[in-house]
Design a protein around this motif. Structure first.
Motif, mmCIF file in Angstrom:
data_model
loop_
_atom_site.group_PDB
_atom_site.id
_atom_site.type_symbol
_atom_site.label_atom_id
_atom_site.label_comp_id
_atom_site.label_asym_id
_atom_site.label_seq_id
_atom_site.Cartn_x
_atom_site.Cartn_y
_atom_site.Cartn_z
ATOM 1 N N ILE A 90 -14.266 -8.603 -9.422
ATOM 2 C CA ILE A 90 -14.095 -7.437 -9.357
ATOM 3 C C ILE A 90 -15.645 -6.730 -10.301
ATOM 4 O O ILE A 90 -14.574 -6.830 -11.610
ATOM 5 N N THR A 91 -16.609 -6.342 -10.268
ATOM 6 C CA THR A 91 -17.593 -6.147 -11.440
ATOM 7 C C THR A 91 -17.579 -4.397 -11.460
ATOM 8 O O THR A 91 -18.620 -4.015 -9.722
ATOM 9 N N TYR A 103 -17.058 -14.796 -5.258
ATOM 10 C CA TYR A 103 -16.032 -15.229 -5.004
ATOM 11 C C TYR A 103 -16.702 -16.927 -5.652
ATOM 12 O O TYR A 103 -17.522 -16.745 -5.994
ATOM 13 N N ALA A 104 -15.221 -17.007 -6.724
ATOM 14 C CA ALA A 104 -15.617 -18.365 -6.372
ATOM 15 C C ALA A 104 -15.690 -20.042 -5.520
ATOM 16 O O ALA A 104 -15.761 -19.166 -4.465
ATOM 17 N N LYS A 105 -16.558 -20.318 -6.438
ATOM 18 C CA LYS A 105 -17.535 -21.365 -5.041
ATOM 19 C C LYS A 105 -16.680 -22.945 -4.466
ATOM 20 O O LYS A 105 -15.561 -22.728 -5.298
ATOM 21 N N ASP A 106 -16.727 -23.670 -3.576
ATOM 22 C CA ASP A 106 -15.727 -24.440 -2.656
ATOM 23 C C ASP A 106 -14.519 -24.000 -2.844
ATOM 24 O O ASP A 106 -13.376 -24.751 -3.164
ATOM 25 N N ARG A 107 -14.281 -22.921 -1.937
ATOM 26 C CA ARG A 107 -12.450 -23.012 -1.784
ATOM 27 C C ARG A 107 -12.231 -23.408 -0.960
ATOM 28 O O ARG A 107 -11.763 -22.472 0.202
ATOM 29 N N LYS A 108 -12.096 -24.578 -0.531
ATOM 30 C CA LYS A 108 -11.550 -25.302 0.356
ATOM 31 C C LYS A 108 -10.503 -26.467 -0.189
ATOM 32 O O LYS A 108 -9.475 -26.649 1.083
#
Length: 291
Positions: free
Chosen positions: A175-176, A161-166
């Motif tokens: 998805i890897t 997931y990308a960081k700082d999802r606020k």
């Protein structure tokens, strides 16, 4: 090919002379160079076959001695008669194409089994849109193959997931694939500004004045949409570019006409080096008749 001397009162079984040829099994001796089944000597335990050979060769002419030339008959050996040596080859599936697991014998090349790995064609997030509330968002991921079978996290794929999802913005979920799968797929979800509601709509002469409670947090500005259709077909939009603004007067309207009005917030964010607007949902519609 072998030569056997036969003398009167001296006889031996020619099948005791067993030649060796790599990859082949010795079947027996033949009288024909072609080593056909018809020329195969069935019984070498006595001298009857010599008499038959003489009759065939010399048209029943009997002589005292013969120079007999025989030919070995071979059958190709099955190198896997006692069992195959399996070797597995994996072609990984992707999100676009099926994969395969093929097991072949490494000795004879025979295909022993083949299993199709269905492509991972159904990849979705539990939610793709959220409303800003200051908390981090982590939508759940569901990955299924083309037959609806769910793939296993940490076995068939991993998730980043990308960081700082606020804050308001667009966020990638990567998805890897792993194991029997290969490749990388991205899915995106959005955090939208909070909804803004109209606090007051006042009619004037060929104009209306709309007011709302300002929303300075995670908001760049507002859009006001108005028109004479409740479905907003052919409606016009006014952009308010300052988030601290709390009201707007819209003029040059048609007198005695009923108008429908709504508002939404937006925030300008960077998405892949491009500036884009992310909008909140529309407010409740207010209707008013212009003087």
């Amino acid at each position: 090919m072998d030569t056997t001397d036969y003398e009167v009162n001296q006889f031996f079984d020619i099948n005791e002379c067993v030649p060796v040829r790599e990859g082949y099994r010795f079947v027996g001796w033949c009288t024909s160079p072609s080593a056909s089944d018809a020329s195969l000597i069935k019984n070498t335990g006595n001298s009857d076959w010599i008499v038959d050979w003489a009759k065939d060769t010399y048209n029943r002419l009997q002589i005292d001695s013969y120079d007999i030339q025989l030919y070995a008959k071979w059958a190709k050996e099955d190198p896997c008669a006692k069992g195959h040596t399996p070797q597995e080859t994996l072609t990984q599936a992707t999100a676009e194409s099926d994969g395969r697991i093929v097991t072949k014998c490494s000795v004879c090349g025979k295909t022993l089994s083949e299993t199709v790995i269905k492509k991972a064609s159904d990849i979705c997030l539990s939610d793709t849109s959220y409303t800003y509330n200051g908390k981090e968002k982590t939508p759940q991921l569901v990955v299924k193959d083309s037959e609806g079978k769910q793939l296993n996290l940490n076995t068939d794929y991993t998730v980043t997931y990308a960081k700082d999802r606020k804050n308001v913005g667009c966020y990638d979920v990567t998805i890897t694939f792993a194991g029997n799968y290969n490749g990388t797929v991205n899915r995106t979800f959005t955090i939208e500004p909070k909804q803004v509601n109209l606090s007051k709509v006042k009619a004037g002469r060929k104009k209306i004045t709309v007011k709302w409670k300002k929303q300075a947090v995670q908001t760049t500005g507002y859009e006001i949409q108005y028109g004479t259709s409740s479905g907003f077909e052919g409606a016009k939009t006014v952009t308010v570019s300052k988030n601290k603004t709390k009201g707007k007067t819209i003029s040059k309207l048609k007198a005695k006409k009923k108008y429908y009005v709504r508002i939404r917030a937006y925030k300008t964010v960077k998405v892949k080096e491009r500036s884009v607007k992310i909008y909140s949902s529309w407010s409740k519609v207010r209707k008013i008749k212009v003087k």
